[in-house]
Design a protein around this motif. Structure first.
Motif, PDB file in Angstrom:
ATOM      1  N   GLU A  52       0.840  -1.204   0.000  1.00  0.00           N
ATOM      2  CA  GLU A  52       0.000   0.000   0.000  1.00  0.00           C
ATOM      3  C   GLU A  52       0.872   1.250   0.000  1.00  0.00           C
ATOM      4  O   GLU A  52       1.987   1.237   0.528  1.00  0.00           O
ATOM      5  CB  GLU A  52      -0.900   0.012   1.244  1.00  0.00           C
ATOM      6  N   ASN A  53       0.334   2.342  -0.562  1.00  0.00           N
ATOM      7  CA  ASN A  53       1.027   3.620  -0.484  1.00  0.00           C
ATOM      8  C   ASN A  53       1.100   4.044   0.976  1.00  0.00           C
ATOM      9  O   ASN A  53       0.117   3.976   1.707  1.00  0.00           O
ATOM     10  CB  ASN A  53       0.302   4.674  -1.319  1.00  0.00           C
ATOM     11  N   GLN A  56      -0.007  10.142   2.114  1.00  0.00           N
ATOM     12  CA  GLN A  56      -1.217  10.618   1.447  1.00  0.00           C
ATOM     13  C   GLN A  56      -0.953  11.634   0.342  1.00  0.00           C
ATOM     14  O   GLN A  56      -1.694  11.699  -0.622  1.00  0.00           O
ATOM     15  CB  GLN A  56      -2.161  11.242   2.475  1.00  0.00           C
ATOM     16  N   ASN A  57       0.102  12.425   0.482  1.00  0.00           N
ATOM     17  CA  ASN A  57       0.278  13.534  -0.464  1.00  0.00           C
ATOM     18  C   ASN A  57       1.334  13.266  -1.532  1.00  0.00           C
ATOM     19  O   ASN A  57       1.673  14.158  -2.298  1.00  0.00           O
ATOM     20  CB  ASN A  57       0.607  14.820   0.293  1.00  0.00           C
ATOM     21  N   THR A  59       3.849   9.620  -3.407  1.00  0.00           N
ATOM     22  CA  THR A  59       3.955   8.166  -3.528  1.00  0.00           C
ATOM     23  C   THR A  59       5.173   7.665  -2.762  1.00  0.00           C
ATOM     24  O   THR A  59       6.282   8.163  -2.962  1.00  0.00           O
ATOM     25  CB  THR A  59       4.089   7.757  -5.008  1.00  0.00           C
TER      26      THR A  59
END
Length: 197
Positions: A52-53, A56-57, A59
Motif C-alpha cells: 500500500e502507499n 497521502q500527499n 507516492t
C-alpha cells in the motif's frame, strides 16, 4: 529487478552448476527448450508485489520483486531419492550466494521465501527455491513517478510573497467580529538564496 546480476552471482558462488545458470521470464520456456546440461539452474522472475502507499500527499510504496531459482538435477529413479541429498547441498550454496546480498542499488538484501518440487520424472528433478528483494517506489533522489517528474521540472523556489490581513488581537470575539477585515496590514517579501551558481 534485473535477473542478469542474479545469474552472474550464481555462476560465481555456486560451483555445483559449473557456470550452467541461465535466466528466463517464464520457466515453461526454459523447461521445454534450450536445456542446459544438468545440474543447472534457471533464474525466473515470478512476482512484482506492491504494498500500500504509505503517505497521502505523494507516492512512497514498498515493492517486493520475487524470483525463483529452479534447479534441474539428473535422477536415476522416479522417486527422486538420488536427488534429495544433492538438493540439500545446493540449497546451502544458493543461500550463501543470495541471502543478504543486495542485487541492485536501491534494493534491500535478498531474503529466502521457501521452495517446492516442480517436476519429477525418470530422468530429472526440477525443484524451485524462492527469493525476494524489496525496494521503495518514490521519495528517492531520481524521479520515479509522474508527480516526481513534474516537480523536478519546476524552477527552483526563488522566494515567497506574503500579504497579511491581521486580526486585531485586542478585539473580543464574544462582542464583535474581530476580522479579518480585508485590509492588508503587513507585506512580507522573502527571497531564498539559491547558493553558488
Amino acid at each position: 529487478m534485473k535477473i542478469s546480476p542474479v545469474v552472474a552471482q550464481l555462476r560465481t558462488w555456486c560451483p555445483t552448476f559449473a557456470q550452467r545458470v541461465a535466466g528466463a521470464l517464464q520457466f515453461d520456456l526454459a523447461r521445454d527448450s534450450a536445456l542446459l546440461p544438468m545440474p543447472a539452474a534457471y533464474v525466473v522472475m515470478t512476482e512484482d508485489d506492491p504494498g500500500e502507499n504509505q503517505v497521502q500527499n505523494r507516492t512512497r510504496q514498498r515493492i517486493g520483486d520475487e524470483f525463483d531459482v529452479v534447479v534441474a538435477l539428473a535422477t536415476g529413479d522416479e522417486r527422486g531419492q538420488s536427488a534429495a541429498d544433492p538438493l540439500h547441498d545446493i540449497r546451502a550454496e544458493l543461500l550463501r550466494a543470495l541471502v543478504g546480498w543486495q542485487p541492485m542499488a536501491g534494493y534491500d538484501p535478498i531474503s529466502y521465501e521457501g521452495g517446492s518440487l516442480v517436476l519429477i520424472d525418470r530422468s530429472r528433478v526440477l525443484f524451485r527455491f524462492g527469493f525476494r528483494a524489496e525496494w521503495t517506489l518514490g521519495g528517492g533522489d531520481v524521479p520515479e513517478t509522474f508527480a516526481e517528474v513534474e516537480l523536478a521540472g519546476l524552477p527552483p523556489l526563488a522566494g515567497v510573497d506574503i500579504d497579511l490581513d491581521a486580526i486585531d488581537p485586542m478585539a473580543d470575539p464574544n462582542l464583535s467580529n474581530p476580522g479579518p477585515d480585508g485590509r492588508i496590514e503587513t507585506v512580507l517579501r522573502v527571497e531564498l538564496d539559491q547558493g553558488p551558481p
